[in-house]
Every structure is written in C-alpha cells, then in structure tokens.
Write a protein that holds these residues in place. Structure first.
Motif, PDB file in Angstrom:
ATOM      1  N   CYS A   1      -0.912   3.313  -8.035  1.00 55.14           N
ATOM      2  CA  CYS A   1      -0.608   2.192  -7.140  1.00 55.14           C
ATOM      3  C   CYS A   1      -0.880   0.882  -7.881  1.00 55.14           C
ATOM      4  O   CYS A   1      -1.936   0.728  -8.498  1.00 55.14           O
TER       5      CYS A   1
ATOM      6  N   CYS B   1       0.829  -1.210   0.000  1.00 56.86           N
ATOM      7  CA  CYS B   1       0.000   0.000   0.000  1.00 56.86           C
ATOM      8  C   CYS B   1       0.866   1.264   0.000  1.00 56.86           C
ATOM      9  O   CYS B   1       1.753   1.421   0.834  1.00 56.86           O
ATOM     10  N   ILE B   2       0.600   2.165  -0.952  1.00 60.90           N
ATOM     11  CA  ILE B   2       1.392   3.398  -1.029  1.00 60.90           C
ATOM     12  C   ILE B   2       0.569   4.606  -0.549  1.00 60.90           C
ATOM     13  O   ILE B   2       0.827   5.751  -0.950  1.00 60.90           O
ATOM     14  N   SER B   3      -0.412   4.349   0.323  1.00 71.48           N
ATOM     15  CA  SER B   3      -1.315   5.434   0.722  1.00 71.48           C
ATOM     16  C   SER B   3      -0.562   6.627   1.329  1.00 71.48           C
ATOM     17  O   SER B   3      -0.980   7.767   1.175  1.00 71.48           O
TER      18      SER B   3
ATOM     19  N   THR C   1      -7.071   4.449   2.761  1.00 67.31           N
ATOM     20  CA  THR C   1      -7.528   5.415   1.746  1.00 67.31           C
ATOM     21  C   THR C   1      -8.517   4.786   0.766  1.00 67.31           C
ATOM     22  O   THR C   1      -9.167   5.477   0.003  1.00 67.31           O
TER      23      THR C   1
ATOM     24  N   CYS D   1      -8.197   7.052  -2.753  1.00 64.39           N
ATOM     25  CA  CYS D   1      -8.301   5.803  -3.524  1.00 64.39           C
ATOM     26  C   CYS D   1      -9.770   5.441  -3.736  1.00 64.39           C
ATOM     27  O   CYS D   1     -10.174   5.063  -4.836  1.00 64.39           O
TER      28      CYS D   1
ATOM     29  N   CYS E   1      -6.809  -4.315  -4.594  1.00 65.99           N
ATOM     30  CA  CYS E   1      -7.373  -3.392  -3.609  1.00 65.99           C
ATOM     31  C   CYS E   1      -8.627  -2.713  -4.159  1.00 65.99           C
ATOM     32  O   CYS E   1      -8.561  -1.981  -5.152  1.00 65.99           O
TER      33      CYS E   1
HETATM   34  S1  SF4 Z   1      -5.090   1.503  -3.973  1.00 64.68           S
HETATM   35 FE1  SF4 Z   1      -4.744   2.957  -2.276  1.00 64.68          FE
HETATM   36  S2  SF4 Z   1      -5.405   1.887  -0.407  1.00 64.68           S
HETATM   37 FE2  SF4 Z   1      -5.182   0.349  -2.036  1.00 64.68          FE
HETATM   38  S3  SF4 Z   1      -3.122  -0.477  -1.770  1.00 64.68           S
HETATM   39 FE3  SF4 Z   1      -2.963   1.185  -3.270  1.00 64.68          FE
HETATM   40  S4  SF4 Z   1      -2.519   3.016  -2.057  1.00 64.68           S
HETATM   41 FE4  SF4 Z   1      -3.216   1.454  -0.599  1.00 64.68          FE
END
Ligand code: SF4
Lengths: 83, 368
Positions: free
Chosen positions: B328, B313-315, B344, B352, B335
């Motif tokens: 992402c 996760c890059i939130s 997110t 997201c 996700c």
């Molecule tokens: S889509 Fe958003 S919440 Fe899902 S893994 Fe990627 S950064 Fe995280």
C-alpha cells in the motif's frame, strides 16, 4: 479480537443469577462467567475470552499435540504441578 | 504459563519447520483466516522461516477491521448523544469513521467507556438507571455468545436502559465468498480456532468438499500454527481436501452447544457489508425482533447515513489476501498506528498494524 487465554478455575460462585468463576492466570486472578461450561470443576483449565469461559481444556489432547513430534515429553503438561 | 509456554517451545518449532520443508514439494498458497493468527505469524517471523514455496496470505478475520463504516458512523452518532454512556471493547475506539473516531467523541465530551466484557456494560447500566447504556457488539462467533448473554440478561432482568449496536460477522460465509471470487488463489485455510470453539467445525465440511480445499482448525501459538500449516501441506501433497482439527485441546467437533443455543435465541442471520470488501450474504447477526427494546439501531433511529471511506486505503484487498500491507502506497508514511487511515492499521490484529509493529516495511525478506 478473538483472543482467548488459558487459566485455571480456582473458585466457583454466582453473580446476578450467572455462574461465575475466579480464574488464575499464573498468578493474576480475575473473574469469568462460567455459564457456557456448566460442567467445569475447580482445578480444571478453561479458555477465557472477554470475561467468559468458552471451553474446558482437554489435557489428553494437549499432550497429543506436543507428543506428535515423535518424542515424549513426560511431565511437561502438569505432572510437575499439583492439580 | 501452563498451556502457553509449551506451545511456544523453540525446539518443537524447529522440528515442525523441518517436517514442513521435507513435506512441501510444490508451491502453495495458504490463508490464515484469523487476525490473531496473522499477528502471531508476523511476530514470530513464521512466514519468513517457512520454505519459499509456501505463501501465507492474511485473511479477513479481524472484526475490528471489517466492521462497516456505516456502523462505525452510527456508533459515533449514538455516542455523541447526551444521556448516553457508550461502551465498547478498547480496540474499536480508534477505528476511523467517515470524520472521526470514538476517542474524538470522548474528547469532545461524550461518555465513551472501554469495557473488558459485555457483562461490564450491563453492570454500568444497572448502576446508571437514568442513562442509556449502549454496548458496541462487535466480533465473530467467538464473541457472539458473550453479547447474546448480556442482551438475554437485560431482557430477563428488565434492565431497560441497556441496548446493543450489533455488528457481528460470521466466518464460514466469508470463506465461501473468498472461494467464489474469480481472483481466488487460496488453496488451503487455517480456520480460526476460537471461532470453532463456539461453532465447532461441521459447517466447514461441505465447504472443503465443494471447493476441494483443505481446512485445518488451528490454534494461536507458534507450535499450533506450524502444525496447522504442516497438516494443510500434507493434505495438499496427498490430494486430500478435508477438515482437520489441530486445536483439539480446545475445539470439539460440535463446538459449544449452550453458546450456540443462546446465539440462536437472541440473534438471527442477516446479510452484512464487510468494510472495504463488500456485502456477503448471510454473513452477519442482528437481534431478533423480540429483543427490539435492546436494539440500539431501533432505539436511536439514526436512519441512513452518507459515509466516506478514505480513498487511498486498500485494506479491502489486504483482507481478501490479494495484497500485502507494504504494497500500500500509504503504509508507514501517511498511515501509521498513531495516524491510521484504515482499520487494518488500528487493530492490533490488523495485518497493516502487525507489519508495522514488526518492521516488515524495512526488510522484506530474510534468508531461511
Ligand atoms: S497501510 Fe493499511 S490501513 Fe493504511 S491506508 Fe494502506 S491499506 Fe489502509
């Protein structure tokens, strides 16, 4: 999370020592705590967040935002609605 | 609805867009701080209607998204205890902890209840004197007066079985931290209107001056957001860096004094970790020692926990405006809102989730 919506105060009461109000959101009526807007009067619009009124809406300022576009929109903000 | 419909008017929006196009002569990056604004922007396609020169980046203003994993895991541990009624705003129930979420605790038999207001949690405590009733106090300055009132009432009326797990975060320290980052690209901010409803906007004046960055307190309807953008662009074009208030119908310069007073009486400022981003000094609230009897962290003695964040996760990068959700690798595949890997994607205000709901993964760009 910080969602807050405008509604009209239609009744002021008290509950467990806190000032509470019945708020009308265009037909849907709910209660909200008025402790943070002690000066509010019936008929005024407030911004409500999770059961608390946080601010009384300033009608003049609302009108200014809408008039900023260089045109007058008479009656848009309440002239056609009783206070 | 009065005070809503007129701020969604298409004709007015068009005019503001024309003004923005005429005013913008060079590229600029503007951050909308609040997740509610992100949602409105993506929902109404405002980001696509703006001139290409303006890039909107989405900020950290989603309390659900930034509540640290440690506190989510603590909430899960407390909610799993017998004799506890754990109450929370609905948006926290599906936020993933290290292993599960509050919904899972509920399905396993925990008494987890969604409430609309912290005062509802207090009412549940009054009605269930034999149970410990805990409220998950999540949110920005907007929500802090509400949780402060619940704790204050519990204290005054000796409702001893009511406590709070406090996870409040503060906006100005986060803005400052973003501006201090060497990677910062943000040239102007739309500040979150409802946070300023409580706190006013005087706190932003030194930030605007020191970092030479325009800050426009902005509302949440399309007309508000467009006007906020126009005001920010005008400042950038004129070389000004001031605090301006677009949302004057609701926000006063000094904010809501009674609310500020109760916040200061019940809470004190502390350093806080923001999920995925890191620790910001002076960016959170905890209960003052006098209210220890209502402090769930003290009452339940959870101690240190080992937490595990989903590695994909890059939130955190998204919340700092460094990446967009569709960049992402997990977005929309592994996700989704039904099966979220990060917060997110859970919160309706998370960037997201907003991109997913309005299909930003299908087409990336539409001609103006
Ligand atoms: S889509 Fe958003 S919440 Fe899902 S893994 Fe990627 S950064 Fe995280």
């Amino acid at each position: 999370m910080c969602l807050a919506i405008p509604g009209k105060v239609i009744e002021i009461t008290e509950e467990n020592g806190l000032p509470m109000g019945r708020i009308d959101y265009s037909g849907t009526v709910n209660t909200a705590c008025l402790a943070y807007v002690p000066e509010v009067k019936i008929g005024q619009y407030v911004i409500v967040h999770a059961g608390f009124a946080l601010s009384i809406i300033d009608e003049e300022e609302a009108r200014k935002t809408l008039d900023l576009m260089g045109e007058m929109f008479p009656g848009d903000l309440g002239a056609g609605e009783e206070k | 609805m009065k005070y809503l419909d007129e701020f969604r008017d298409l004709l007015r929006a068009r005019r503001l867009l024309d003004d923005i196009k005429e005013t913008t002569s060079r590229p600029c990056v503007i951050m909308e701080v609040c997740g509610g604004q992100t949602h409105a922007i993506v929902k109404n396609g405002i980001d696509r209607l703006l001139p290409d020169k303006i890039e909107l980046v989405h900020g950290p203003g989603c309390p659900v998204c930034v509540t640290p994993l440690e506190l989510i895991d603590k909430a899960l541990a407390i909610a799993s205890r017998p004799g506890v009624i754990f109450t929370s705003f609905g948006d926290m129930l599906r936020v993933p902890g290290s292993k599960k979420d509050l919904f899972t605790v509920k399905s396993e038999g925990g008494d987890v209840r969604m409430v609309y207001s912290p005062l509802d949690a207090l009412r549940i405590a009054r009605e269930n004197p034999a149970k410990q009733v805990v409220f998950f106090g999540v949110g920005f300055e907007t929500t802090a007066p509400l949780t402060a009132m619940a704790v204050w009432q519990a204290h005054q009326q000796q409702i001893d079985n009511f406590s709070m797990l406090v996870a409040h975060v503060l906006v100005p320290p986060a803005i400052t931290a973003l501006l201090n980052s060497p990677e910062n690209r943000i040239q102007a901010f739309l500040a979150a209107g409802h946070v300023c409803t409580v706190m006013g906007w005087e706190e932003y004046i030194p930030i605007a001056e020191k970092y030479r960055v325009p800050i426009v307190v902005t509302g949440f309807e399309p007309i508000d957001i467009l006007e906020g953008i126009l005001m920010a662009v005008r400042q950038l074009e004129d070389g000004r860096a001031e605090v301006e208030n677009q949302y004057a119908r609701v926000v006063k310069r000094e904010g809501n004094r009674p609310a500020q007073e109760l916040i200061a009486r019940v809470f004190q400022v502390t350093g806080r970790k923001w999920r995925g981003i890191g620790e910001f000094p002076q960016s959170g609230l905890v209960l003052r020692p006098e209210f220890e009897a209502h402090d769930a962290e003290k009452i339940f003695e959870i101690g240190q926990m080992r937490v595990e964040e989903s590695p994909e996760c890059i939130s955190g990068l998204i919340l700092q405006g460094l990446k967009k959700p569709h960049e992402c690798g997990q977005f929309g595949s592994r996700c989704t809102p039904q099966n979220p890997l990060g917060a997110t994607m859970v919160s309706s205000e998370g960037a997201c989730a907003a991109y997913y709901a309005y299909h930003r993964h299908r087409t990336d760009h539409v001609e103006n």
